[in-house]
Write an enzyme that holds these catalytic residues in place. Structure first.
Site, PDB file in Angstrom:
ATOM      1  N   LYS A   1     -29.615  -8.748  44.099  1.00 23.22           N
ATOM      2  CA  LYS A   1     -30.221  -8.772  42.756  1.00 23.22           C
ATOM      3  C   LYS A   1     -31.171  -9.961  42.603  1.00 23.22           C
ATOM      4  CE  LYS A   1     -28.993  -9.261  37.852  1.00 23.22           C
ATOM      5  NZ  LYS A   1     -27.899  -9.256  36.866  1.00 23.22           N
TER       6      LYS A   1
ATOM      7  N   ASP B   1     -24.016 -17.557  29.318  1.00 28.13           N
ATOM      8  CA  ASP B   1     -23.810 -16.456  30.271  1.00 28.13           C
ATOM      9  C   ASP B   1     -24.074 -16.948  31.689  1.00 28.13           C
ATOM     10  OD1 ASP B   1     -23.631 -14.118  31.664  1.00 28.13           O
ATOM     11  OD2 ASP B   1     -25.262 -13.093  30.651  1.00 28.13           O
TER      12      ASP B   1
END
Length: 569
Positions: free
Chosen positions: A68, A168
């Site tokens: 990713k 996050d």
């Protein structure tokens, strides 16, 4: 039916909004988390998830992880003799999640909401949409990961008005978003982040520490020289991180050149190794607070998302920075996927969500290259003119007027960039448009440059020549590293030819891969026992009798658990 997908660096999840609530969808092994790992088995069939991850150590040349991080680039990963782009590997993960959802829901799934890091560039977002397309999904919406986490968390809020920050920290990326909830409207005030900071970097810090402490004196100086040893080190680092969440020390052990190497570290050692990473976490927080014009004391809550926030040192840092303990009402591994399901419900216009309104921001500035006048008739190119400033509420459309700088200039070269630096060389190039203009003296031809940025984070540029009214549009599609429509069709055909490992046989393949990995790590009697147990299970598999296979699989799993616990998950 629209599904929600958290396409993560380390793990991915799929979810759905159904009957007024979020449902997380288990994979073929019954787990909610599917490792974002792709590999090929001995027959060349594609393995996705835990079965592939177990083969990272035993078959590193046939397995890929952490891809990713390279979305939006033209990087190729070789699995055996086959080369895959990052979006193709991601597509195989998405295809697996799609199959899990179809089995769970009992109906075909063609549409999805996919989450992306808030700081993903235009090219990375396009690559994510292409990955969805390659997996047979129409991507209804890309939603920023911290925004999704906030959306999931917001539904659990009892207060009608609140300001909160979403911290996050996932496997490969770090995002910060500051949001305000009032009268059913959830508004993102600011976002910031780092696309190359996550749990994987904490693992790498441990690997570097291991090599410095015991590896170098035993000839282990380069962590990438032996892929199998490196993958084993990564696994040991993951286990050490988990052990340090509840114990003062942890031990990492690997087999190198036939010799077991061990290193016992304390939580203090881990903190020292990770100090540079913890410092990097501070900058996006300060940036987001500045952009939102808020102070830490103005926040009602700090919400954690991403599996890496389970680390005590990360939670201590958050508590220290904000002077309070972060909220941990929801599982940080699952909160982004829950938000993706809520967004899917919003897209489907579910009645239960009719009161919820969501706004987001553009997390980075978008602009063009201009020349600045340094003296009479002297112009210097390479300067950045922002058109859309970072943290502007989207969708948004903004315009700037530019003009020619040379007499009888035949065309205007409009180069588009993303970033915050004064010079374009330090920003990210997105695309270019060459605009023909009438020959006139310098400064007499002006062009209106309008940028429109949509809710999916995709940019359209429109240029209008004032003197002629002629318009030119450029949808930023031809980013360096992003597939063209023709290439997408070509890759779709190539992926369609791939043999996918049968889903119903995945539990057996996963268990055998785990047994193979452990066999390489063990020595002596344990190794012999494992070989015997594995051979016994393979003999049962030959019978193709599920009544015999199921208890044999349970027995082998229990044997493996006794040796190493419950594995990585």
């Amino acid at each position: 039916m629209i599904i929600g997908i958290d396409l993560g660096t380390t793990n991915s999840l799929v979810s759905v909004w159904r009957d007024g609530q979020v449902e997380l969808i288990p994979n073929a092994l019954g787990d909610m988390l599917t490792p974002s790992v792709v590999g090929l088995d001995a027959d060349g069939a594609v393995l996705v998830g835990l079965a592939a991850r177990e083969r990272l150590i035993t078959h590193p040349q046939l397995t890929a992880a952490v891809f990713k991080r390279y979305m939006g680039s033209d990087r190729k990963t070789l699995l055996g003799s086959q080369a895959f782009r990052p979006e193709e590997l991601s597509a195989l993960v998405l295809k697996s999640l799609k199959a899990d959802a179809e089995r769970y829901l009992g109906e075909p799934v063609e549409e999805a909401v996919i989450t992306v890091p808030a700081y993903f560039s235009d090219a990375q977002r396009k690559a994510t949409k292409i990955a969805g397309q390659l997996a047979g999904l129409k991507v209804e919406r890309l939603v920023n990961e911290p925004t999704a986490a906030a959306l999931a968390y917001g539904l659990h809020q009892s207060e009608p008005e609140s300001r909160f920050l979403v911290f996050d920290l996932g496997g490969g990326t770090f995002d910060i978003s500051i949001l305000e909830l009032f009268e059913g409207v959830m508004e993102v005030r600011a976002s910031a982040g780092d696309n190359f900071l996550g749990g994987e970097d904490f693992s790498e810090a441990l690997i570097d520490g291991f090599i410095a402490a015991v590896g170098k004196q035993h000839g282990l100086t380069d962590k990438t020289a032996d892929p199998a040893v490196y993958q084993n080190l990564r696994k040991q680092a993951e286990q050490a991180k988990r052990a340090l969440t509840g114990a003062p020390t942890a031990t990492m052990t690997v087999l190198h050149a036939g010799e077991p190497l061990s290193w016992t570290l304390s939580d203090g050692d881990f903190l020292k190794l990770c100090e540079p990473l913890l410092k990097r976490l501070r900058e996006p927080i300060e940036k987001a607070l500045r952009d939102s014009r808020l102070k830490a004391i103005d926040l009602d809550q700090v919400v954690l998302a991403g599996g890496a926030t389970r680390k005590p040192l990360v939670r201590k840092l958050v508590a220290k920075l904000f002077g309070r303990m972060p909220a941990m009402n929801l599982n940080p591994d699952e909160v982004v996927a829950r938000g993706a399901a809520v967004m899917a419900g919003l897209k489907a216009r579910d009645v239960a969500l009719s009161e919820v309104v969501m706004t987001d921001v553009c997390p980075y500035s978008l602009g063009i290259e201009v020349s600045e006048q340094l003296g009479p008739g002297r112009f210097q190119p390479g300067f950045y003119l922002p058109i859309i400033e970072r943290n502007s509420v989207v969708p948004i459309s903004r315009e700037q007027i530019v003009s020619t700088i040379v007499d009888n200039q035949p065309a205007l070269h409009v180069s588009i960039f993303q970033g915050e630096s004064r010079l374009v060389k330090d920003n990210i190039f997105l695309g270019e448009l060459i605009l023909p203009v009438p020959p006139r003296p310098a400064g007499q031809i002006s062009v209106a440059v309008r940028f429109t940025y949509d809710v999916n984070g995709l940019l359209e540029a429109e240029m209008t020549v004032a003197e002629t009214g002629e318009k030119h549009r450029l949808l930023i599609e031809d980013n360096p590293g992003v597939l063209s429509p023709e290439q997408i069709e070509e890759r779709l055909a190539a992926l369609a030819k791939l043999k996918i490992h049968p889903r119903e046989l995945l539990p057996n393949a996963t268990l055998l891969a785990r047994a193979d990995r452990l066999y390489q790590q063990l020595l002596g009697e344990q190794r012999q026992w494992l070989a015997q147990e594995t051979a016994r299970f393979q003999a049962v598999l030959e019978s193709q009798d599920e009544a015999l296979i199921l208890p044999a699989r349970t027995e082998l799993k229990q044997f493996l658990d006794e040796i190493e616990g419950d594995g990585w998950l």
